[in-house]
Motif scaffolding. Structure first.
Motif, mmCIF file in Angstrom:
data_model
loop_
_atom_site.group_PDB
_atom_site.id
_atom_site.type_symbol
_atom_site.label_atom_id
_atom_site.label_comp_id
_atom_site.label_asym_id
_atom_site.label_seq_id
_atom_site.Cartn_x
_atom_site.Cartn_y
_atom_site.Cartn_z
ATOM 1 N N VAL A 13 -18.513 39.753 -41.020
ATOM 2 C CA VAL A 13 -18.753 41.189 -41.205
ATOM 3 C C VAL A 13 -20.231 41.463 -41.442
ATOM 4 N N ILE A 14 -20.882 40.597 -42.210
ATOM 5 C CA ILE A 14 -22.311 40.786 -42.478
ATOM 6 C C ILE A 14 -23.121 40.717 -41.185
ATOM 7 N N TRP A 15 -22.843 39.732 -40.353
ATOM 8 C CA TRP A 15 -23.597 39.618 -39.096
ATOM 9 C C TRP A 15 -23.310 40.785 -38.174
ATOM 10 N N ALA A 16 -22.067 41.272 -38.155
ATOM 11 C CA ALA A 16 -21.750 42.436 -37.305
ATOM 12 C C ALA A 16 -22.522 43.659 -37.767
ATOM 13 N N VAL A 17 -22.601 43.852 -39.093
ATOM 14 C CA VAL A 17 -23.339 45.003 -39.626
ATOM 15 C C VAL A 17 -24.827 44.862 -39.338
ATOM 16 N N VAL A 18 -25.370 43.629 -39.492
ATOM 17 C CA VAL A 18 -26.799 43.414 -39.222
ATOM 18 C C VAL A 18 -27.138 43.721 -37.771
ATOM 19 N N LEU A 19 -26.313 43.248 -36.823
ATOM 20 C CA LEU A 19 -26.567 43.516 -35.406
ATOM 21 C C LEU A 19 -26.458 45.003 -35.080
ATOM 22 N N LEU A 20 -25.467 45.656 -35.689
ATOM 23 C CA LEU A 20 -25.294 47.085 -35.441
ATOM 24 C C LEU A 20 -26.488 47.880 -35.919
ATOM 25 N N VAL A 21 -26.977 47.538 -37.093
ATOM 26 C CA VAL A 21 -28.087 48.308 -37.677
ATOM 27 C C VAL A 21 -29.399 47.994 -36.965
ATOM 28 N N THR A 22 -29.691 46.676 -36.779
ATOM 29 C CA THR A 22 -31.003 46.308 -36.241
ATOM 30 C C THR A 22 -31.130 46.540 -34.731
ATOM 31 N N GLN A 23 -29.996 46.512 -34.000
ATOM 32 C CA GLN A 23 -30.073 46.644 -32.551
ATOM 33 C C GLN A 23 -29.592 47.997 -32.052
ATOM 34 N N GLY A 24 -28.726 48.660 -32.823
ATOM 35 C CA GLY A 24 -28.174 49.919 -32.337
ATOM 36 C C GLY A 24 -28.712 51.140 -33.044
ATOM 37 N N LEU A 25 -28.906 51.081 -34.365
ATOM 38 C CA LEU A 25 -29.310 52.273 -35.125
ATOM 39 C C LEU A 25 -30.817 52.380 -35.296
ATOM 40 N N VAL A 26 -31.518 51.257 -35.308
ATOM 41 C CA VAL A 26 -32.969 51.285 -35.511
ATOM 42 C C VAL A 26 -33.664 51.417 -34.160
ATOM 43 N N ARG A 27 -34.612 52.367 -34.075
ATOM 44 C CA ARG A 27 -35.409 52.565 -32.852
ATOM 45 C C ARG A 27 -36.884 52.443 -33.185
ATOM 46 N N PRO A 28 -37.654 51.581 -32.548
ATOM 47 C CA PRO A 28 -37.140 50.617 -31.554
ATOM 48 C C PRO A 28 -36.368 49.504 -32.249
ATOM 49 N N ALA A 29 -35.529 48.805 -31.499
ATOM 50 C CA ALA A 29 -34.713 47.726 -32.049
ATOM 51 C C ALA A 29 -35.600 46.592 -32.550
ATOM 52 N N LEU A 30 -35.113 45.931 -33.629
ATOM 53 C CA LEU A 30 -35.869 44.806 -34.174
ATOM 54 C C LEU A 30 -35.805 43.616 -33.235
ATOM 55 N N GLY A 31 -36.798 42.773 -33.359
ATOM 56 C CA GLY A 31 -36.820 41.577 -32.535
ATOM 57 C C GLY A 31 -35.802 40.563 -33.013
ATOM 58 N N THR A 32 -35.676 39.516 -32.234
ATOM 59 C CA THR A 32 -34.674 38.492 -32.548
ATOM 60 C C THR A 32 -34.968 37.799 -33.878
ATOM 61 N N VAL A 33 -36.224 37.437 -34.113
ATOM 62 C CA VAL A 33 -36.577 36.716 -35.341
ATOM 63 C C VAL A 33 -36.304 37.540 -36.590
ATOM 64 N N PRO A 34 -36.770 38.813 -36.693
ATOM 65 C CA PRO A 34 -36.439 39.609 -37.892
ATOM 66 C C PRO A 34 -34.938 39.786 -38.074
ATOM 67 N N THR A 35 -34.230 39.983 -36.979
ATOM 68 C CA THR A 35 -32.773 40.171 -37.092
ATOM 69 C C THR A 35 -32.112 38.925 -37.676
ATOM 70 N N VAL A 36 -32.504 37.752 -37.133
ATOM 71 C CA VAL A 36 -31.928 36.504 -37.639
ATOM 72 C C VAL A 36 -32.285 36.291 -39.111
ATOM 73 N N LEU A 37 -33.539 36.586 -39.483
ATOM 74 C CA LEU A 37 -33.942 36.411 -40.882
ATOM 75 C C LEU A 37 -33.128 37.294 -41.825
ATOM 76 N N VAL A 38 -32.906 38.575 -41.446
ATOM 77 C CA VAL A 38 -32.111 39.477 -42.286
ATOM 78 C C VAL A 38 -30.674 38.969 -42.405
ATOM 79 N N GLY A 39 -30.095 38.561 -41.277
ATOM 80 C CA GLY A 39 -28.721 38.065 -41.310
ATOM 81 C C GLY A 39 -28.573 36.814 -42.147
ATOM 82 N N CYS A 40 -29.554 35.892 -42.011
ATOM 83 C CA CYS A 40 -29.488 34.660 -42.803
ATOM 84 C C CYS A 40 -29.624 34.938 -44.299
#
Length: 441
Positions: A13-40
């Motif tokens: 659930v945490i990873w699903a929420v992180v992907l939704l927020v960082t890739q869908g709700l945030v403009r521009p979308a976050l890069g792969t490295v910041p997204t992975v760091l937040v999820g981890c």
């Protein structure tokens, strides 16, 4: 297994929420490295917090339950070790026994619990109470064996239990003796109709605790009886010579000063009324102070100018409670032996203070009379001589310390144990001082 599934679901659930927020709700979308760091970071936080937040409380409860299963009597042992509130602390009475049996029944997991004295049932709670009646003789032979042998009896069948009533539902029991010193004074019985009997050690431990409470109750009763006996002795030893002398003084004044004689008669009646009717072992200092003043008024009428009195009383002392009939005998000692045998007379002083920090009441009775021989004083303080038994002896004899000083000390022992101080001093220049310090009440 269930805990692992919950943890995996939480991470997903945490990873699903992180992907939704960082890739869908945030403009521009976050890069792969910041997204992975937040999820981890969030995943690590959940994994570290999981034992206490999700699994920990249940695990602790489960561990406690497992420990209780491994040690079913641990809770009772802990309660027995700290069982200060068991009703039998007041003694083996029917009411205390009933409340104790009601308290122990769920703790000992017994279908029925009984407490008896050497012959009769003091309390019975549970199945069988219709014929195991309070105040009646014990119905089981097993209880009689526990009393006679002074050992725990374990029975596992109705025949061994030996109930005198046919059809009794009780099937087994553990019956432990209750003792005071070396005497068996009763039993604690745990009976079962269906469930397994408790461990013998468990019932014996509780019987030991109850025996300790009964022994303390016995000591309290003996201490109260001793204190009552000492108080009665103090009342009985009011000096007959004092009464004789006061009556002679009143008779002589009846011819020369009738009003003064009448006043002295009233004071004498107040004196004896207080000495004989005072209830309990403690009274307010104000009452004892009035009693002492009444006594000294009577003595001043007899001694005249030879007896002077000085009072130094802290007003805070008046409401404190002190042992009844303790100050007056000390004052009488000072008058009779300190001033009475001095041709020039003298002064008796009464001083009283309270120490709120130490929570003590201090009383000093002193005189400037003939004093006391140091050797006799040493014997007196060690308790090797009594006082007041040889009024016609030399003035430096042990009786100078007064009437019943040993009696007073023994009564203070019964009331306070070692929590009081009583000392007698006699300086070389003459005079005697008695210092008493007791706990505030």
């Amino acid at each position: 297994m269930r805990g692992s599934v919950i943890l995996a679901a939480a991470v997903a659930v945490i990873w699903a929420v992180v992907l939704l927020v960082t890739q869908g709700l945030v403009r521009p979308a976050l890069g792969t490295v910041p997204t992975v760091l937040v999820g981890c970071a969030l995943s690590v936080a959940v994994v570290l917090g999981y034992p206490s937040a999700l699994r920990g409380p249940r695990a602790r409860r489960a561990a406690r339950a497992a420990r209780r299963e491994d040690q079913p009597d641990r809770g009772v042992r802990d309660l027995a070790a700290a069982g200060r509130s068991l009703p039998l602390r007041a003694g083996l009475t029917p009411d205390a026994a009933r409340r104790t049996a009601e308290l122990l029944r769920p703790m000992l997991s017994g279908d029925a619990v009984s407490i008896t004295d050497q012959v009769d049932i003091m309390a019975f709670v549970g199945p069988g109470a219709d014929h195991h009646r309070v105040g009646h003789e014990m119905q089981t032979r097993a209880a009689g064996r526990a009393v006679a042998r002074g050992r725990t009896v374990v029975v596992k069948d109705p025949a061994g239990l030996g109930c005198r009533v046919e059809g009794c539902t009780l099937q087994s029991a553990v019956i432990a003796p209750l003792t005071v010193g070396d005497r068996v004074i009763g039993t604690l019985g745990v009976f079962q109709a269906d469930t397994p009997i408790p461990s013998k050690a468990l019932v014996e431990d509780m019987a030991t605790m109850l025996s300790l409470h009964l022994e303390l109750a016995e000591l309290d009763r003996e201490r109260r009886l001793a204190a009552h006996a000492r108080l009665d002795a103090l009342r009985a030893q009011i000096n007959p010579h004092f009464l004789f002398n006061v009556l002679n003084t009143i008779a002589s004044k009846a011819r020369t000063s009738p009003e003064e004689a009448r006043e002295l008669l009233l004071r004498l009646s107040e004196f004896f009324r207080y000495a004989t009717k005072q209830d309990g072992h403690f009274a307010e200092f104000a009452q004892e102070y009035y009693f002492v003043r009444t006594y000294l008024t009577l003595e001043q009428a007899r001694f005249g100018e030879r007896l002077q009195v000085r009072y130094d009383i802290d007003p805070q002392v008046l409401t404190s409670r002190v042992p009844v009939l303790t100050i007056q005998p000390l004052v009488e000692n000072a008058v009779k032996h300190g001033i009475g045998h001095s041709t020039a007379g003298g002064t008796v002083r009464l001083r009283a203070r309270v120490d709120p920090l130490a929570r003590t009441t201090s009383i000093r009775v002193s005189d400037d009379g003939v004093g006391m021989d140091p050797e006799v004083l040493a014997l007196l303080m060690r308790g090797e001589v009594d006082v007041g038994e040889h009024d016609d002896a030399v003035l430096t004899g042990p009786e100078h310390a007064g009437v019943g000083l040993r009696n007073i000390r023994e009564r203070l022992d019964a009331l306070f144990g070692d929590r009081y101080e009583l000392s007698v001093t006699s300086p070389p220049g003459g005079g005697t001082a008695v210092d008493l310090r007791v706990p505030m009440r």
